[in-house]
Write an enzyme that holds these catalytic residues in place. Structure first.
Site, mmCIF file in Angstrom:
data_model
loop_
_atom_site.group_PDB
_atom_site.id
_atom_site.type_symbol
_atom_site.label_atom_id
_atom_site.label_comp_id
_atom_site.label_asym_id
_atom_site.label_seq_id
_atom_site.Cartn_x
_atom_site.Cartn_y
_atom_site.Cartn_z
ATOM 1 N N ASP A 282 -5.307 3.095 -9.683
ATOM 2 C CA ASP A 282 -5.452 1.795 -10.345
ATOM 3 C C ASP A 282 -6.700 1.107 -9.819
ATOM 4 O OD1 ASP A 282 -4.650 -0.139 -7.952
ATOM 5 O OD2 ASP A 282 -3.228 1.523 -7.949
ATOM 6 N N ASP B 97 -6.592 -1.854 -8.316
ATOM 7 C CA ASP B 97 -6.047 -2.930 -7.495
ATOM 8 C C ASP B 97 -5.843 -4.147 -8.411
ATOM 9 O OD1 ASP B 97 -5.078 -3.393 -4.855
ATOM 10 O OD2 ASP B 97 -6.752 -4.742 -4.485
#
Length: 290
Positions: A211, A213
């Site tokens: 991802d 973050d």
């Protein structure tokens, strides 16, 4: 029971298929039990020890991991090389979800974890070099193996900031780490890397980006569902890396680098002042120097 190569599986990687002649090792160490039983089996012609970092069923959060017991249990098996598989968030636009990073530096933002075998007022002090926190020899093997898996992009360097968790970052924290030139963020490479160095074990991380973050305004903020879904896609690739790396590591079993003798000049305490009980507790680490 013995294995020279160890693998620590992160979130989503709880077993390795294809292990033959399997045995289980679940010892009592001076620091308690490891996260789970260590499975020892033959893979690519080598005895390999596998430990699910969080335990089967993902029972331990990062702060509560019995890392000293985990690394010491590997040492009890004779492990000299550890491949760590870890889920991370990306702090860089160019490191997309599902990309792989073989980090070469780390920044410690943890605060609640035992970081050394030489604490707890044992009466023995060691200051171990940690300028290059990951074994560069092992990093090279993992980078080469990762590139053979067909991953979209593999990065041969990067700074891993290790946060305490178990909550993910705030936006302010995420942007702060970006300004500090950190590249990826995770919760588990420390104190693993520090303890592996004290145990004179070659250690490196395959960091699987799951991802962005929460800093990336154009992307959804990180959720556990996102992490697990993306990591699941990377699990197969991580297993490929392990299989490809094992024969290359086996070729270097007898080769040395600075990891092999990290404690040689690090023990500062007058040998005559070290308590016998502490020598017994730390025996696997210090006996060859005392």
């Amino acid at each position: 029971m013995e294995a020279k190569i160890g693998v620590i599986g992160g979130s989503g990687l709880y077993q390795i298929e294809g292990l033959e002649d399997i045995e289980e090792f679940y010892p009592d160490t001076p620091w308690g039990k490891p996260s789970d039983a260590i499975t020892v089996g033959t893979l690519e012609g080598q005895r390999v020890a596998f430990l699910p970092r969080h335990g089967k069923g993902h029972r331990f959060n990062p702060t509560d991991l019995p890392v000293r017991a985990n690394i010491y249990a590997f040492k009890m098996l004779g492990v000299e090389w550890i491949i760590s598989i870890s889920a991370v968030g990306s702090l860089r636009e160019e490191i997309a979800p599902l990309d792989l990073v073989i980090p070469d530096q780390i920044f410690d933002r943890t605060s609640l974890r035992p970081r050394t075998y030489f604490g707890d007022n044992l009466g023995i002090v060691a200051h171990v070099t940690f300028a290059d926190p990951f074994c560069n020899t092992l990093r090279g093997i993992l980078y080469e193996a990762a590139n053979q898996t067909g991953a979209r992009k593999v990065y041969n360097s990067g700074t891993y900031v290790c946060m305490e968790g178990p909550l993910f970052s705030s936006r302010a924290e995420s942007n702060f780490y970006r300004k500090m030139d950190c590249d990826i963020i995770g919760m588990t490479a420390l104190p693993e890397a520090k303890l592996a160095r004290e145990a004179e074990i070659h250690y490196a991380v395959v960091a699987c980006s799951t991802d962005y973050d929460c800093w990336h305004e154009g992307e959804e903020s990180v959720t556990i569902e996102m992490v697990v879904n993306n990591l699941t896609q990377n699990v197969g690739r991580a297993k490929q890396i392990i299989r490809l790396a094992i024969p290359k590591i086996a070729e270097l079993i007898q080769a040395g680098c600075g990891c092999d003798n990290a404690l040689e000049n690090a023990i500062m305490t007058d040998r005559s002042k070290i308590p016998a009980a502490s020598i017994e507790k730390l025996g696997l680490l210090v006996n060859k120097y005392l």
